[in-house]
Enzyme design. Structure first.
Site, PDB file in Angstrom:
ATOM      1  N   HIS A 158       0.870  -1.170   0.000  1.00 54.58           N
ATOM      2  CA  HIS A 158       0.000   0.000   0.000  1.00 54.58           C
ATOM      3  C   HIS A 158       0.911   1.225   0.000  1.00 54.58           C
ATOM      4  O   HIS A 158       1.534   1.539   1.014  1.00 54.58           O
ATOM      5  CB  HIS A 158      -0.915  -0.025   1.228  1.00 54.58           C
ATOM      6  CG  HIS A 158      -1.827  -1.211   1.236  1.00 54.58           C
ATOM      7  ND1 HIS A 158      -2.158  -1.912   2.369  1.00 54.58           N
ATOM      8  CD2 HIS A 158      -2.456  -1.822   0.200  1.00 54.58           C
ATOM      9  CE1 HIS A 158      -2.974  -2.901   2.039  1.00 54.58           C
ATOM     10  NE2 HIS A 158      -3.161  -2.882   0.734  1.00 54.58           N
ATOM     11  N   HIS A 194       3.339  -2.441   7.020  1.00 52.09           N
ATOM     12  CA  HIS A 194       2.206  -1.594   6.632  1.00 52.09           C
ATOM     13  C   HIS A 194       2.007  -0.455   7.629  1.00 52.09           C
ATOM     14  O   HIS A 194       2.685  -0.365   8.654  1.00 52.09           O
ATOM     15  CB  HIS A 194       0.916  -2.430   6.603  1.00 52.09           C
ATOM     16  CG  HIS A 194       0.836  -3.373   5.456  1.00 52.09           C
ATOM     17  ND1 HIS A 194      -0.023  -3.196   4.403  1.00 52.09           N
ATOM     18  CD2 HIS A 194       1.538  -4.500   5.185  1.00 52.09           C
ATOM     19  CE1 HIS A 194       0.130  -4.175   3.537  1.00 52.09           C
ATOM     20  NE2 HIS A 194       1.072  -4.991   3.984  1.00 52.09           N
ATOM     21  N   GLU A 220       1.818  -3.502  11.532  1.00 48.10           N
ATOM     22  CA  GLU A 220       1.101  -2.242  11.334  1.00 48.10           C
ATOM     23  C   GLU A 220       1.684  -1.161  12.245  1.00 48.10           C
ATOM     24  O   GLU A 220       1.903  -1.388  13.436  1.00 48.10           O
ATOM     25  CB  GLU A 220      -0.394  -2.419  11.657  1.00 48.10           C
ATOM     26  CG  GLU A 220      -1.116  -3.417  10.771  1.00 48.10           C
ATOM     27  CD  GLU A 220      -1.441  -2.876   9.375  1.00 48.10           C
ATOM     28  OE1 GLU A 220      -1.224  -1.675   9.121  1.00 48.10           O
ATOM     29  OE2 GLU A 220      -1.919  -3.690   8.545  1.00 48.10           O
TER      30      GLU A 220
HETATM   31 ZN   LIG Z   1      -1.473  -1.665   4.308  1.00 45.98          ZN
END
Ligand SMILES: [Zn+2]
Length: 375
Positions: free
Chosen positions: A166, A259, A335
């Protein structure tokens, strides 16, 4: 007054810039029309003046909860990034600005530019343990580059690290930068011992097209790469296709897919408890890795995160689940927050590049703690 997003990873549209107390802006959607959240632009005005910038379509973004307790990131020198007074009201993200210099860059998170990405690849390639491998081209014709660290010896464990599937989650590449430079420090005993025991395969940027285009989540043709791992294709997701093939060639003993999370103000792991082949051995590795991360960085915590998938119900199109199921190995999504880390708050900078770099460095110590048990 002037606003431009014609920069690397730029994203903003100007709706109305006539009134300095009501500058109206909008985020452009990622290719694919599904996502919008990432913004990044330069603003010019008069030093000393106060301005109010409103991102009027913030309420239509992919993660509206991401704007609660969120503060926009800004820099005058594009080196030091700090937070601006920001509030979310009636679907608008409102940023108050008192200008200290002629121009300021404002973004969702500190950008990690394509030039810096190339600088990173160039800096590490001169190390004797490093080989750069060209995996293939993206749909916009950019290089997919794999950084290989170590001699590839078969008895060593294979540790894979990927970042920025992403592309707006720039914190992921800041983390990889910290991790890579520590790994290549020949005076660092943790890195020396890790390289005796493991080969590293690192993709610092899984989505260079989305990065340059200023997307939050998709590549040039609108594909969310972290839903492509079961059936990657050269047409929709060559970035994943090349990495999957390379993983099958090397094998994987530990996977760390890095991420950022828009909503949660914490650093946490999302494990693979829901994959069909999850067993006591994988659970033990997961527990040991979490314990090690808790020890090496107080920025990490296990209280807040995503709910765990039910047994056998994991979505195998997601990278970490696909890798766990395919290679029966320790596999995680890491994360980090766009906001601040609420456990160790820093009102001036929030979660920042420096903190990502530190967490990347610390991650290596946690990997050393489990490396002997990986296979
Ligand atoms: Zn992500």
């Amino acid at each position: 007054m002037r606003v431009t997003a014609n920069i690397d990873a730029g994203n903003i549209e100007v709706i109305d810039i006539a009134n300095k107390d009501d500058i109206r802006l909008a985020i452009r959607r990622d290719a694919g029309d599904e996502f919008l959240q990432w913004f990044n632009f330069r603003f010019e005005g008069v030093v000393g003046n106060q301005y109010t910038l409103k991102i009027v379509n913030a309420g239509k973004s992919s993660y509206p909860k991401g704007w609660q307790e969120y503060h926009a990131v800004a820099s005058y020198d594009r080196q030091h990034w700090f937070r601006l007074p920001t509030r979310y009201e009636q679907g608008e993200l409102i940023i108050d600005l008192a200008l200290d210099a002629d121009a300021i860059q404002i973004a969702y998170f500190a950008p990690y530019s394509y030039e810096r990405h190339l600088d990173l690849l160039s800096a590490v390639q001169v190390h004797p343990e490093v080989t750069l491998e060209h995996l293939g081209l993206t749909l916009d014709g950019r290089d997919m580059t794999l950084v290989k660290v170590g001699d590839g010896a078969e008895h060593k464990k294979n540790i894979w690290i990927t970042a920025r599937q992403h592309p707006g989650e720039t914190m992921a590449e800041w983390l990889v930068e910290g991790l890579l430079y520590r790994l290549l420090d020949s005076d660092d005993p943790v890195s020396k011992q890790l390289l005796d025991k493991a080969n590293f395969y690192i993709v610092p940027n899984m989505n260079p097209d989305g990065s340059v285009r200023g997307h939050l989540r998709t590549n040039a043709v609108g594909t969310n790469l972290n839903r492509e791992w079961q059936t990657p294709s050269l047409e929709k997701s060559p970035e994943v296709y090349y990495v999957v093939n390379k993983m099958k060639a090397t094998g994987v003993d530990l996977f760390y897919d890095v991420h950022g999370d828009e909503g949660l103000p914490y650093v946490f792991l999302a494990g693979c408890e829901g994959v069909p082949s999850w067993d006591a051995r994988m659970q033990q590795l997961q527990d040991e890795f979490e314990r090690a991360l808790l020890l090496v960085s107080p920025d990490f915590q296990t209280e807040f995160g995503y709910g765990k998938d039910e047994a056998g119900k994991a979505n195998l199109t997601i990278a970490s689940n696909w890798v766990a199921e395919t290679f029966k190995c320790l596999s995680n999504t890491l994360e980090m927050p766009f906001k601040d880390n609420q456990n160790l708050a820093d009102p001036m900078e929030g979660w920042s590049p420096a903190r990502c770099i530190h967490f990347g460095e610390a991650s290596l110590t946690a990997m050393l703690a489990v490396v002997d048990k990986l296979r």
